[in-house]
Design a protein around this motif. Sequence first.
Motif, PDB file in Angstrom:
ATOM      1  N   GLN B  34      37.955  46.690  44.272  1.00  0.00           N
ATOM      2  CA  GLN B  34      39.029  45.954  43.612  1.00  0.00           C
ATOM      3  C   GLN B  34      38.484  44.669  42.971  1.00  0.00           C
ATOM      4  N   ALA B  35      37.577  44.018  43.681  1.00  0.00           N
ATOM      5  CA  ALA B  35      36.963  42.813  43.130  1.00  0.00           C
ATOM      6  C   ALA B  35      36.189  43.159  41.864  1.00  0.00           C
ATOM      7  N   SER B  38      38.501  43.915  38.970  1.00  0.00           N
ATOM      8  CA  SER B  38      39.128  42.695  38.460  1.00  0.00           C
ATOM      9  C   SER B  38      38.162  41.939  37.555  1.00  0.00           C
ATOM     10  N   ARG B  39      36.930  41.808  38.010  1.00  0.00           N
ATOM     11  CA  ARG B  39      35.949  41.100  37.181  1.00  0.00           C
ATOM     12  C   ARG B  39      35.737  41.811  35.855  1.00  0.00           C
ATOM     13  N   VAL B  41      37.752  43.801  34.245  1.00  0.00           N
ATOM     14  CA  VAL B  41      38.916  43.637  33.363  1.00  0.00           C
ATOM     15  C   VAL B  41      38.869  42.273  32.679  1.00  0.00           C
ATOM     16  N   LEU B  42      38.554  41.241  33.457  1.00  0.00           N
ATOM     17  CA  LEU B  42      38.526  39.890  32.882  1.00  0.00           C
ATOM     18  C   LEU B  42      37.434  39.758  31.826  1.00  0.00           C
ATOM     19  N   LEU B  43      36.263  40.298  32.125  1.00  0.00           N
ATOM     20  CA  LEU B  43      35.164  40.219  31.159  1.00  0.00           C
ATOM     21  C   LEU B  43      35.529  40.948  29.866  1.00  0.00           C
ATOM     22  N   ASN B  46      38.332  39.174  27.887  1.00  0.00           N
ATOM     23  CA  ASN B  46      37.830  38.035  27.118  1.00  0.00           C
ATOM     24  C   ASN B  46      37.060  38.517  25.898  1.00  0.00           C
TER      25      ASN B  46
END
Lengths: 569, 65
Positions: B34-35, B38-39, B41-43, B46
């Motif tokens: 999950q971590a 999440s990372r 998706v954020l990368l 952006n």
Amino acid sequence: MSEDTAPTDFTYQPSPDQSAATPVRHPVVIIGAGPVGLAAALDLAKRGRKVVVLDDDNTVSTGSRAICWSKRALEIMDRLGVGDALVEKGVTWKKGKVFFGEEQLYAFDLLPEEGHRMPAFINLQQYHFEAFTVREVLKHPEIDLRWNNRLVGVDNKKEGVTLTLETPDGEYRLAADYMLAADGARSTTRRLLGLDFKGQIFKDRFLIADVIMKADFPTERWFWFDPPFNKGQSALLHKQPDDVWRIDLQLGWDADPEEERKPEKVIPRLKAMLGEDVEFELEWVSVYTFQCRRLEKFRHGRIFFIGDSAHQVSPFGARGANSGLQDIDNLIWKLDLVLSGKAPESLLKSYHEERAFAADENILNSTRSTDFITPKSDASRAFRDAVLDLAREHDFARKLVNSGRLSLPSTYSESGLNSPDSKGFIGQMLPGAPCADAPVTFDGKKSWLLHHLGGDFCGLYFARSDETAESLAQLRGSLAALEVPVRLVPIFPPGSDVPAGALIDSAQLMAEARYDARPGSFYMIRPDQHVTARWREADPQAIRGALNRALGKGLVAAEAEAEQEGTAA
Amino acid sequence: MSNSLKSEARLARPDDIYQVLIDAHRDLTADQSQAFNSRLVLLLANHVGDEGVIAEAVEAAGKGL
Ligand SMILES: Cc1cc2nc3c(=O)[nH]c(=O)nc-3n(C[C@H](O)[C@H](O)[C@H](O)COP(=O)(O)OP(=O)(O)OC[C@H]3O[C@@H](n4cnc5c(N)ncnc54)[C@H](O)[C@@H]3O)c2cc1C
């Protein structure tokens, strides 16, 4: 009493009103002498209005409450005559750091921009803020401040409000044309009117401690996510005057508030944070749960809700008292014009419109910060932790870290008081925006733009190169002759031959950088220093129209609505 | 100008990319996965940098859930 402090305890004195046979009627009565009620009273007095202020207590606020006062709040207090005292006593700061674990993620600087009289923020205990403000209030004979007067009953009628007050000498009644409820988050007025205060509670607890210590931490806002001394939680350290430090420690929802408040629990926690050998004393310790909520309507007939009674936010972002001060900045000039018959009742309608819009903005920002600090679900926590992890290496992720988006004033861009913007202007000073300050010269002396704006309607006029004393006098005359006079504030570029009473754009910050003005540009400014219209030239016809709109003449009469609610309440 | 979410095939070697994604999770616990996601998706969000496209992707991803 030293220069930089003011009295904090006051005595109850019976008023002749208490023995009157029938309730004595006053134009304006304010419930609550917190920051917001006191500022409202000052603003009314500045306009020559008499006002009664009632507070259930006889001291300034106690405990850990507001510490961060924003630039806009200070500008408002400056207009009310308290700005300098606050800034002098307060700790001015603009920098901060955000840590994750033991590592610093990034540092910030709030206002690298020069040329503002007021700093981005000061830190000052709420009790000092209130004490300085009371000291100013006591200088105004227009203000009748009555301690130990508790509101216990209210009758909100179309023709006026009748209040019942409880005092050490028993109950009495007062009548008011208008009542301002500044009685805080647990507002009695709200309860007496049976109004809902809707929003959300954040399932988390925070230990808020004010600690007295001699320490050499810098004057910065330090925020930690998951620090070694408070594993899995957050922490905040911030400096106040008199060697007092504000410390917030996140505890989690399962913490027992009674236990956590005990010194034997608190002291080890603080030692873990500050170091074993740092000596400190506890000034105040409390455990808070935060919420974001607001009244559906800030006006009910002749009663206006201002400050925390109307809206409450979590403290991350310092949007509580700061926004309450903007409430009064917004309301009082309107109330004054309506009381003097110069503006229609409908102007008062815009108070809710503009300030509920601002409250929603503040609630949105505070909610987002609180959600970041206290994630509500596993996924939300996973994203939050991902942001923090990525922030170590990736610049974009630092922008996502949210430990509080600090209070900024709202731009009332949707307000019905605004005139449509003229084409071709760029920048921030659109209709609805609070005026940006700038250094100016006045009468050969250094001064600040905001000292020359506000209080009344102003026409900020960027002089033409061929401007003469006569052309200015003509414009000044036509503005002064309007139904509600508009005071001409002419401004010239440096080096020009300036007629008496005009300003010089001494740092050349105003025209281009802050107002996108050209010679001849004209800004119409409301008494609360918000722009309401602007043009490339001063056209009397357009100015008259914009003034009418800004006086609420374009708004649908609020009377019918007020009537309905008045009786319903 | 806001673009819209591109749904036509854009990956030259789709099987390779798919495997890269799966392999990245191979030794991860559920929490770590999950971590990781999440990372990622954020990368990617952006990198995309377009609010409209991201909103469309969010909607498309949520369909049927
Ligand atoms: C931990 C914490 C940190 C905060 N930090 C910040 C910050 O950094 N910056 C910021 O801007 N805000 C901050 N706030 C919020 C700030 O304290 C409030 O927004 C502010 O006090 C609101 O002012 P007010 O005048 O509306 O209400 P209050 O300050 O609550 O004043 C209400 C007054 O009404 C009186 N009263 C109540 N009932 C009656 C009655 N029935 N009759 C007569 N009088 C009555 C009370 O005695 C009181 O004097 C913080 C709050 C907390 C709890």
